[in-house]
Design an enzyme around this catalytic site. Sequence first.
Site, PDB file in Angstrom:
ATOM      1  N   ARG A 104      -8.650  -7.248  -3.468  1.00  0.00           N
ATOM      2  CA  ARG A 104      -7.189  -7.349  -3.273  1.00  0.00           C
ATOM      3  C   ARG A 104      -6.791  -8.715  -2.764  1.00  0.00           C
ATOM      4  O   ARG A 104      -5.916  -8.842  -1.903  1.00  0.00           O
ATOM      5  CB  ARG A 104      -6.689  -6.291  -2.280  1.00  0.00           C
ATOM      6  CG  ARG A 104      -6.931  -4.894  -2.700  1.00  0.00           C
ATOM      7  CD  ARG A 104      -5.694  -4.273  -3.353  1.00  0.00           C
ATOM      8  NE  ARG A 104      -6.073  -3.025  -3.977  1.00  0.00           N
ATOM      9  CZ  ARG A 104      -6.164  -1.859  -3.313  1.00  0.00           C
ATOM     10  NH1 ARG A 104      -5.838  -1.791  -2.053  1.00  0.00           N
ATOM     11  NH2 ARG A 104      -6.541  -0.785  -3.931  1.00  0.00           N
ATOM     12  N   ARG A 151      -0.539  -7.778  -0.971  1.00  0.00           N
ATOM     13  CA  ARG A 151       0.677  -7.823  -0.161  1.00  0.00           C
ATOM     14  C   ARG A 151       0.616  -8.741   1.048  1.00  0.00           C
ATOM     15  O   ARG A 151       1.638  -9.046   1.638  1.00  0.00           O
ATOM     16  CB  ARG A 151       1.032  -6.402   0.295  1.00  0.00           C
ATOM     17  CG  ARG A 151       1.651  -5.595  -0.823  1.00  0.00           C
ATOM     18  CD  ARG A 151       1.669  -4.131  -0.488  1.00  0.00           C
ATOM     19  NE  ARG A 151       0.312  -3.628  -0.363  1.00  0.00           N
ATOM     20  CZ  ARG A 151      -0.005  -2.369  -0.146  1.00  0.00           C
ATOM     21  NH1 ARG A 151       0.935  -1.479   0.007  1.00  0.00           N
ATOM     22  NH2 ARG A 151      -1.266  -1.985  -0.063  1.00  0.00           N
TER      23      ARG A 151
HETATM   24  O1  CP3 Z   1      -6.633  -9.132  -6.149  1.00  0.00           O
HETATM   25  C1  CP3 Z   1      -7.298  -8.201  -6.627  1.00  0.00           C
HETATM   26  O2  CP3 Z   1      -8.195  -7.614  -6.024  1.00  0.00           O
HETATM   27  C2  CP3 Z   1      -7.035  -7.781  -8.052  1.00  0.00           C
HETATM   28  C3  CP3 Z   1      -6.145  -6.692  -8.240  1.00  0.00           C
HETATM   29  C4  CP3 Z   1      -6.541  -5.281  -7.888  1.00  0.00           C
HETATM   30  C5  CP3 Z   1      -5.558  -4.293  -7.599  1.00  0.00           C
HETATM   31  N1  CP3 Z   1      -6.190  -3.084  -7.503  1.00  0.00           N
HETATM   32  C6  CP3 Z   1      -4.095  -4.517  -7.473  1.00  0.00           C
HETATM   33  C7  CP3 Z   1      -3.380  -3.643  -6.527  1.00  0.00           C
HETATM   34  C8  CP3 Z   1      -7.790  -4.640  -7.894  1.00  0.00           C
HETATM   35  C9  CP3 Z   1      -9.167  -5.221  -8.078  1.00  0.00           C
HETATM   36  C10 CP3 Z   1      -7.539  -3.256  -7.653  1.00  0.00           C
HETATM   37  C11 CP3 Z   1      -8.605  -2.228  -7.675  1.00  0.00           C
HETATM   38  C12 CP3 Z   1      -8.307  -0.873  -7.220  1.00  0.00           C
HETATM   39  N2  CP3 Z   1      -7.156  -0.153  -7.367  1.00  0.00           N
HETATM   40  C13 CP3 Z   1      -9.255  -0.040  -6.618  1.00  0.00           C
HETATM   41  C14 CP3 Z   1     -10.695  -0.394  -6.380  1.00  0.00           C
HETATM   42  C15 CP3 Z   1     -10.853  -1.319  -5.241  1.00  0.00           C
HETATM   43  C16 CP3 Z   1     -10.639  -0.687  -3.915  1.00  0.00           C
HETATM   44  O3  CP3 Z   1      -9.740  -1.142  -3.200  1.00  0.00           O
HETATM   45  O4  CP3 Z   1     -11.375   0.254  -3.589  1.00  0.00           O
HETATM   46  C17 CP3 Z   1      -8.631   1.186  -6.328  1.00  0.00           C
HETATM   47  C18 CP3 Z   1      -9.263   2.364  -5.632  1.00  0.00           C
HETATM   48  C19 CP3 Z   1      -7.303   1.108  -6.840  1.00  0.00           C
HETATM   49  C20 CP3 Z   1      -6.261   2.166  -6.827  1.00  0.00           C
HETATM   50  C21 CP3 Z   1      -5.120   1.745  -6.011  1.00  0.00           C
HETATM   51  N3  CP3 Z   1      -4.227   0.761  -6.376  1.00  0.00           N
HETATM   52  C22 CP3 Z   1      -4.715   2.244  -4.762  1.00  0.00           C
HETATM   53  C23 CP3 Z   1      -5.438   3.335  -3.996  1.00  0.00           C
HETATM   54  C24 CP3 Z   1      -3.551   1.556  -4.382  1.00  0.00           C
HETATM   55  C25 CP3 Z   1      -2.672   1.786  -3.190  1.00  0.00           C
HETATM   56  C26 CP3 Z   1      -3.284   1.165  -1.986  1.00  0.00           C
HETATM   57  C27 CP3 Z   1      -2.294   0.576  -1.039  1.00  0.00           C
HETATM   58  O5  CP3 Z   1      -2.744  -0.222  -0.208  1.00  0.00           O
HETATM   59  O6  CP3 Z   1      -1.096   0.889  -1.119  1.00  0.00           O
HETATM   60  C28 CP3 Z   1      -3.291   0.592  -5.386  1.00  0.00           C
HETATM   61  C29 CP3 Z   1      -2.184  -0.362  -5.381  1.00  0.00           C
HETATM   62  C30 CP3 Z   1      -2.542  -1.801  -5.585  1.00  0.00           C
HETATM   63  N4  CP3 Z   1      -3.302  -2.284  -6.602  1.00  0.00           N
HETATM   64  C31 CP3 Z   1      -2.085  -2.918  -4.805  1.00  0.00           C
HETATM   65  C32 CP3 Z   1      -2.612  -4.063  -5.406  1.00  0.00           C
HETATM   66  C33 CP3 Z   1      -2.381  -5.492  -4.993  1.00  0.00           C
HETATM   67  C34 CP3 Z   1      -1.155  -2.861  -3.584  1.00  0.00           C
HETATM   68  C35 CP3 Z   1       0.112  -2.183  -3.869  1.00  0.00           C
HETATM   69  C36 CP3 Z   1       1.373  -2.968  -4.179  1.00  0.00           C
HETATM   70  O7  CP3 Z   1       1.419  -4.163  -4.515  1.00  0.00           O
HETATM   71  O8  CP3 Z   1       2.408  -2.290  -4.083  1.00  0.00           O
END
Ligand code: CP3
Length: 318
Positions: A2, A6
């Site tokens: 990530r 954010r």
């Molecule tokens: O910068 C990076 O890492 C690349 C982008 C990336 C995102 N998601 C964008 C994102 C990557 C590599 C992911 C992977 C991802 N997504 C995983 C595996 C990695 C991990 O963290 O275990 C998982 C389980 C997801 C599913 C997911 N996406 C969840 C559970 C959430 C909500 C979590 C939260 O903090 O609210 C997301 C949303 C998400 N995907 C965000 C980002 C930057 C944050 C939400 C937003 O911008 O509103």
Amino acid sequence: MRQAGRYLPEYRALRQKHSLLELCRQPDLAAEVTLLPVERLGVDAAILFADILLPFEPLGLGLTFAAGEGPQITRPIRRAAQAFELPPVDPVVDLGYVMQAARLAAQALPPDVPLIGFAGAPFTLASYAIEGGSTRNFVLTKRFMYSEPQAWHELMRRLAELVGGYLAAQARAGARALQLFDSWVGCLSPADYAAYVLPHSRRALALARQAAVPVIHFGTDTATLLADFVGAGGDVIGVDWRVPLDVAWERIGPGRGIQGNLDPVALLAPRAELERRVRDVLDRAAGRPGHIFNLGHGVLPETAVEALQAVVEWVHGG
Ligand code: CP3
């Protein structure tokens, strides 16, 4: 982990105008977000901006992100028959916008900064598909696994083919390394991992490996699973902070790289404590070839950009 998220003011500004899924679906925006942390932090690699759950749309499961609540799957898998009825997905066609984002990001990055493509591992994807969102105890997932083993293996087979092909396609679009995220696999016992997950992760990693770029196999809470987790494949193994890096390396054995290990919460500690923890990871790696400094899991939204900049400087020898 990530790194484009954010905690970055530029990312939050873009999120004011676009939903998460819009950012993912518009290749020019996804490429722009991919580059943000390279410019702001000076990290050595960029990870493509996308999400592991994007394949759920072409799979017909329905995907939304509610503010502050994480992902929601509108048509979760709850009956055995659903596993057999999933439509075929061609990643190049059905997720073509991800390939286009990868092409744009790869072209825009400095030549010495590789792009990392990624996908969710079959288990972690299956858990979201069955639970319908995030979960603490994986009750529905495990119940499905234990009571419908045939449907479970069918679902996992289909997900493995999908993500293996999806990863290879990202490499053809310009990714120079690939990462398979099995974020939640640590909820399983070693025996359940071996029986219900390992063959499918192995298949996904083997398909990805056909693209001839290095593959990172990442999980959290894998300390007790490491032997089988490594057995499934990966040129590099990603570990979290629940196991010291040198102990993990011992278990992983020679011939593989290792990534991760810093607790993302350490970035919220006072600067001297953060530095001590960063240097501890570096000391445990002891300059061995194959060490990639990284966090053990995603950057938290409340992290200060300056803390990450300091970490990059220390790791680069400052
Ligand atoms: O910068 C990076 O890492 C690349 C982008 C990336 C995102 N998601 C964008 C994102 C990557 C590599 C992911 C992977 C991802 N997504 C995983 C595996 C990695 C991990 O963290 O275990 C998982 C389980 C997801 C599913 C997911 N996406 C969840 C559970 C959430 C909500 C979590 C939260 O903090 O609210 C997301 C949303 C998400 N995907 C965000 C980002 C930057 C944050 C939400 C937003 O911008 O509103």
